[in-house]
Write a protein that holds these residues in place. Structure first.
Motif, PDB file in Angstrom:
ATOM      1  N   ARG A  98       1.676  -0.619   2.427  1.00  0.00           N
ATOM      2  CA  ARG A  98       2.834   0.202   2.801  1.00  0.00           C
ATOM      3  C   ARG A  98       3.201  -0.006   4.267  1.00  0.00           C
ATOM      4  O   ARG A  98       4.380  -0.156   4.610  1.00  0.00           O
ATOM      5  N   GLU A  99       2.185  -0.023   5.142  1.00  0.00           N
ATOM      6  CA  GLU A  99       2.451  -0.190   6.575  1.00  0.00           C
ATOM      7  C   GLU A  99       2.999  -1.569   6.912  1.00  0.00           C
ATOM      8  O   GLU A  99       3.782  -1.724   7.856  1.00  0.00           O
ATOM      9  N   ARG A 126       4.885  -3.171   4.920  1.00  0.00           N
ATOM     10  CA  ARG A 126       6.176  -3.237   4.229  1.00  0.00           C
ATOM     11  C   ARG A 126       6.266  -4.452   3.311  1.00  0.00           C
ATOM     12  O   ARG A 126       7.256  -5.198   3.315  1.00  0.00           O
ATOM     13  N   VAL A 127       5.197  -4.625   2.545  1.00  0.00           N
ATOM     14  CA  VAL A 127       5.152  -5.702   1.567  1.00  0.00           C
ATOM     15  C   VAL A 127       4.830  -5.091   0.205  1.00  0.00           C
ATOM     16  O   VAL A 127       4.651  -3.880   0.068  1.00  0.00           O
ATOM     17  N   GLN A 128       4.740  -5.953  -0.812  1.00  0.00           N
ATOM     18  CA  GLN A 128       4.400  -5.538  -2.165  1.00  0.00           C
ATOM     19  C   GLN A 128       2.970  -5.978  -2.501  1.00  0.00           C
ATOM     20  O   GLN A 128       2.454  -6.926  -1.896  1.00  0.00           O
TER      21      GLN A 128
END
Length: 230
Positions: free
Chosen positions: A163-164, A166-168
Protein backbone atom coordinates in the motif's frame (compact mmCIF):
# COMPACT_ATOMS: atom_id res chain seq x y z
CA UNK A 1 12.05 -32.52 -3.28
CA UNK A 2 12.83 -29.53 -5.49
CA UNK A 3 10.01 -27.99 -7.50
CA UNK A 4 10.10 -26.23 -10.84
CA UNK A 5 9.92 -22.46 -10.29
CA UNK A 6 7.42 -20.41 -12.28
CA UNK A 7 8.79 -17.49 -14.28
CA UNK A 8 8.30 -14.19 -12.47
CA UNK A 9 7.20 -11.37 -14.82
CA UNK A 10 10.29 -9.26 -14.10
CA UNK A 11 9.15 -6.32 -16.22
CA UNK A 12 6.02 -5.97 -14.06
CA UNK A 13 7.75 -6.09 -10.65
CA UNK A 14 7.79 -2.66 -8.96
CA UNK A 15 8.39 -3.62 -5.31
CA UNK A 16 10.89 -6.12 -3.87
CA UNK A 17 10.64 -6.90 -0.15
CA UNK A 18 13.54 -8.67 1.53
CA UNK A 19 13.81 -10.64 4.73
CA UNK A 20 16.95 -9.69 6.69
CA UNK A 21 18.56 -12.53 8.68
CA UNK A 22 19.64 -15.33 6.35
CA UNK A 23 18.64 -13.37 3.24
CA UNK A 24 20.66 -10.13 3.21
CA UNK A 25 22.93 -10.80 6.20
CA UNK A 26 24.54 -13.73 8.01
CA UNK A 27 23.80 -12.97 11.66
CA UNK A 28 24.08 -16.55 12.88
CA UNK A 29 27.12 -16.13 15.13
CA UNK A 30 25.93 -12.97 16.90
CA UNK A 31 22.47 -14.44 17.50
CA UNK A 32 24.04 -17.67 18.79
CA UNK A 33 26.38 -15.83 21.14
CA UNK A 34 23.57 -13.68 22.53
CA UNK A 35 21.26 -16.66 23.08
CA UNK A 36 24.05 -18.55 24.83
CA UNK A 37 24.86 -15.53 27.00
CA UNK A 38 21.20 -15.52 28.06
CA UNK A 39 21.21 -19.26 28.72
CA UNK A 40 24.36 -18.95 30.84
CA UNK A 41 22.81 -16.10 32.82
CA UNK A 42 19.85 -18.35 33.65
CA UNK A 43 22.03 -21.37 34.49
CA UNK A 44 21.17 -23.24 31.30
CA UNK A 45 23.61 -25.14 29.11
CA UNK A 46 24.71 -23.32 25.93
CA UNK A 47 23.40 -24.70 22.64
CA UNK A 48 25.32 -25.44 19.41
CA UNK A 49 25.11 -22.88 16.63
CA UNK A 50 23.44 -25.45 14.35
CA UNK A 51 20.56 -25.89 16.78
CA UNK A 52 20.04 -22.18 17.43
CA UNK A 53 20.04 -21.51 13.67
CA UNK A 54 16.99 -23.74 13.35
CA UNK A 55 15.15 -21.56 15.88
CA UNK A 56 15.63 -18.31 13.90
CA UNK A 57 12.92 -16.78 11.71
CA UNK A 58 9.86 -16.18 13.87
CA UNK A 59 11.13 -13.23 15.90
CA UNK A 60 13.17 -12.75 19.07
CA UNK A 61 10.44 -14.01 21.37
CA UNK A 62 10.12 -17.37 19.62
CA UNK A 63 13.90 -17.69 19.33
CA UNK A 64 14.27 -17.29 23.11
CA UNK A 65 11.29 -19.55 23.84
CA UNK A 66 12.66 -22.35 21.66
CA UNK A 67 16.15 -22.03 23.15
CA UNK A 68 14.60 -22.46 26.61
CA UNK A 69 12.61 -25.53 25.58
CA UNK A 70 9.23 -23.77 25.42
CA UNK A 71 8.63 -23.24 29.17
CA UNK A 72 5.17 -22.44 30.56
CA UNK A 73 6.42 -19.66 32.85
CA UNK A 74 5.71 -16.50 30.83
CA UNK A 75 7.48 -14.21 33.29
CA UNK A 76 10.59 -16.34 32.97
CA UNK A 77 10.39 -16.14 29.16
CA UNK A 78 10.00 -12.35 29.36
CA UNK A 79 13.04 -12.06 31.65
CA UNK A 80 15.06 -14.26 29.31
CA UNK A 81 13.96 -12.21 26.29
CA UNK A 82 15.09 -9.02 28.02
CA UNK A 83 18.45 -10.63 28.79
CA UNK A 84 18.88 -11.77 25.19
CA UNK A 85 17.96 -8.36 23.74
CA UNK A 86 20.27 -6.53 26.14
CA UNK A 87 23.18 -8.68 25.04
CA UNK A 88 22.25 -8.60 21.35
CA UNK A 89 21.88 -4.81 21.37
CA UNK A 90 25.58 -4.55 22.26
CA UNK A 91 26.92 -7.46 20.21
CA UNK A 92 24.68 -7.47 17.11
CA UNK A 93 27.53 -6.39 14.83
CA UNK A 94 30.45 -8.38 16.25
CA UNK A 95 30.42 -10.93 13.44
CA UNK A 96 27.36 -10.13 11.29
CA UNK A 97 28.10 -9.41 7.63
CA UNK A 98 26.29 -8.86 4.32
CA UNK A 99 26.28 -11.95 2.11
CA UNK A 100 28.58 -11.85 -0.91
CA UNK A 101 26.72 -10.59 -3.97
CA UNK A 102 23.96 -8.74 -2.12
CA UNK A 103 25.16 -5.20 -2.92
CA UNK A 104 25.74 -6.05 -6.57
CA UNK A 105 22.26 -7.53 -6.84
CA UNK A 106 20.61 -4.58 -5.08
CA UNK A 107 22.41 -2.15 -7.40
CA UNK A 108 20.86 -3.92 -10.38
CA UNK A 109 17.40 -4.48 -8.93
CA UNK A 110 16.81 -0.98 -7.55
CA UNK A 111 16.47 0.58 -11.01
CA UNK A 112 12.84 1.52 -11.56
CA UNK A 113 11.70 -0.24 -8.40
CA UNK A 114 11.23 0.31 -4.69
CA UNK A 115 13.00 -1.98 -2.22
CA UNK A 116 12.08 -2.66 1.41
CA UNK A 117 12.95 -4.91 4.36
CA UNK A 118 10.38 -6.90 6.32
CA UNK A 119 11.95 -8.93 9.13
CA UNK A 120 10.67 -10.58 12.30
CA UNK A 121 13.71 -9.19 14.12
CA UNK A 122 12.82 -6.22 16.38
CA UNK A 123 12.88 -3.07 14.27
CA UNK A 124 15.52 -1.06 16.16
CA UNK A 125 18.35 -3.61 15.84
CA UNK A 126 17.22 -4.28 12.27
CA UNK A 127 17.54 -0.58 11.40
CA UNK A 128 20.87 -0.27 13.24
CA UNK A 129 22.34 -3.27 11.42
CA UNK A 130 21.19 -2.03 8.01
CA UNK A 131 22.64 1.40 8.76
CA UNK A 132 25.99 0.07 9.99
CA UNK A 133 26.44 -2.35 7.09
CA UNK A 134 25.51 0.14 4.36
CA UNK A 135 22.18 -1.44 3.42
CA UNK A 136 19.84 1.36 4.55
CA UNK A 137 20.16 3.60 1.48
CA UNK A 138 18.62 0.90 -0.70
CA UNK A 139 15.33 0.68 1.20
CA UNK A 140 12.39 3.07 1.42
CA UNK A 141 11.13 1.19 4.50
CA UNK A 142 12.61 -1.17 7.10
CA UNK A 143 9.95 -2.88 9.20
CA UNK A 144 10.56 -5.32 12.05
CA UNK A 145 8.70 -7.89 14.09
CA UNK A 146 7.37 -5.23 16.46
CA UNK A 147 6.40 -2.71 13.76
CA UNK A 148 2.89 -4.21 13.58
CA UNK A 149 0.51 -6.11 15.83
CA UNK A 150 1.44 -9.29 13.96
CA UNK A 151 4.61 -10.89 12.55
CA UNK A 152 5.27 -12.87 9.40
CA UNK A 153 3.71 -15.15 8.19
CA UNK A 154 0.76 -12.84 8.85
CA UNK A 155 0.66 -10.68 5.69
CA UNK A 156 -0.01 -7.39 7.52
CA UNK A 157 3.54 -6.05 7.10
CA UNK A 158 3.77 -7.03 3.45
CA UNK A 159 0.35 -5.64 2.55
CA UNK A 160 1.26 -2.40 4.33
CA UNK A 161 4.42 -2.09 2.22
CA UNK A 162 2.41 -2.78 -0.93
CA UNK A 163 0.00 0.00 0.00
CA UNK A 164 2.78 2.44 0.92
CA UNK A 165 4.64 1.73 -2.32
CA UNK A 166 1.39 2.26 -4.24
CA UNK A 167 1.74 -0.98 -6.15
CA UNK A 168 -0.33 -4.16 -6.53
CA UNK A 169 0.42 -7.60 -5.03
CA UNK A 170 1.11 -8.99 -8.51
CA UNK A 171 3.77 -6.26 -8.92
CA UNK A 172 5.51 -7.36 -5.70
CA UNK A 173 7.97 -10.10 -4.80
CA UNK A 174 9.00 -11.30 -1.32
CA UNK A 175 12.55 -12.64 -0.98
CA UNK A 176 13.44 -14.80 2.03
CA UNK A 177 15.21 -17.89 3.33
CA UNK A 178 12.39 -19.57 5.24
CA UNK A 179 8.94 -21.06 4.88
CA UNK A 180 7.72 -18.09 6.94
CA UNK A 181 8.67 -15.71 4.11
CA UNK A 182 7.14 -17.86 1.39
CA UNK A 183 3.92 -18.28 3.35
CA UNK A 184 3.78 -14.51 3.92
CA UNK A 185 4.04 -13.98 0.16
CA UNK A 186 1.34 -16.54 -0.53
CA UNK A 187 -1.03 -14.93 1.98
CA UNK A 188 -0.42 -11.48 0.48
CA UNK A 189 -0.77 -12.93 -3.06
CA UNK A 190 2.67 -11.74 -4.17
CA UNK A 191 5.47 -13.53 -5.98
CA UNK A 192 8.06 -15.36 -3.86
CA UNK A 193 11.79 -16.06 -4.16
CA UNK A 194 13.16 -18.64 -1.75
CA UNK A 195 16.83 -18.48 -0.74
CA UNK A 196 18.49 -21.87 -0.27
CA UNK A 197 21.68 -20.47 1.33
CA UNK A 198 20.26 -18.79 4.44
CA UNK A 199 19.83 -19.51 8.15
CA UNK A 200 16.41 -21.17 7.76
CA UNK A 201 17.02 -22.66 4.32
CA UNK A 202 16.14 -26.13 5.65
CA UNK A 203 12.50 -24.95 5.65
CA UNK A 204 12.35 -22.87 2.48
CA UNK A 205 11.37 -25.65 0.09
CA UNK A 206 8.49 -26.88 2.25
CA UNK A 207 6.26 -24.31 0.48
CA UNK A 208 6.71 -23.85 -3.29
CA UNK A 209 8.43 -20.61 -4.36
CA UNK A 210 8.25 -19.02 -7.79
CA UNK A 211 12.06 -19.04 -7.93
CA UNK A 212 14.78 -20.66 -5.82
CA UNK A 213 18.06 -18.77 -5.36
CA UNK A 214 21.28 -20.52 -4.35
CA UNK A 215 23.12 -17.17 -4.07
CA UNK A 216 22.05 -13.51 -3.87
CA UNK A 217 23.29 -13.02 -7.46
CA UNK A 218 20.50 -15.36 -8.55
CA UNK A 219 17.97 -12.63 -7.74
CA UNK A 220 19.28 -10.90 -10.85
CA UNK A 221 18.51 -13.96 -12.96
CA UNK A 222 14.95 -13.91 -11.69
CA UNK A 223 14.26 -10.18 -11.76
CA UNK A 224 16.62 -8.25 -14.04
CA UNK A 225 14.62 -7.23 -17.09
CA UNK A 226 17.71 -6.11 -19.02
CA UNK A 227 19.25 -9.56 -18.57
CA UNK A 228 16.08 -11.20 -19.78
CA UNK A 229 15.98 -9.07 -22.92
CA UNK A 230 19.48 -10.05 -24.02
Amino acid sequence: MAHEPKPIPADKIRLIVFDLDGTLIDSRKDLTNSINAMLTEFDRQPLPEEIISEYIGDGAGMLVRRALGDPDDEKFVESALTSFLNHYRIHKLDYTYVYDGVFAALDVLKTGRQLAVLTNKPVRPAEAICEALGLSPYFFRIYGGNSFATKKPDPEGLTTLIREARVQPEETVMVGDSDVDILTARRARTWAIGCRYGLSSHTVESIPSDYLADFPKDWISALDTAKMEK
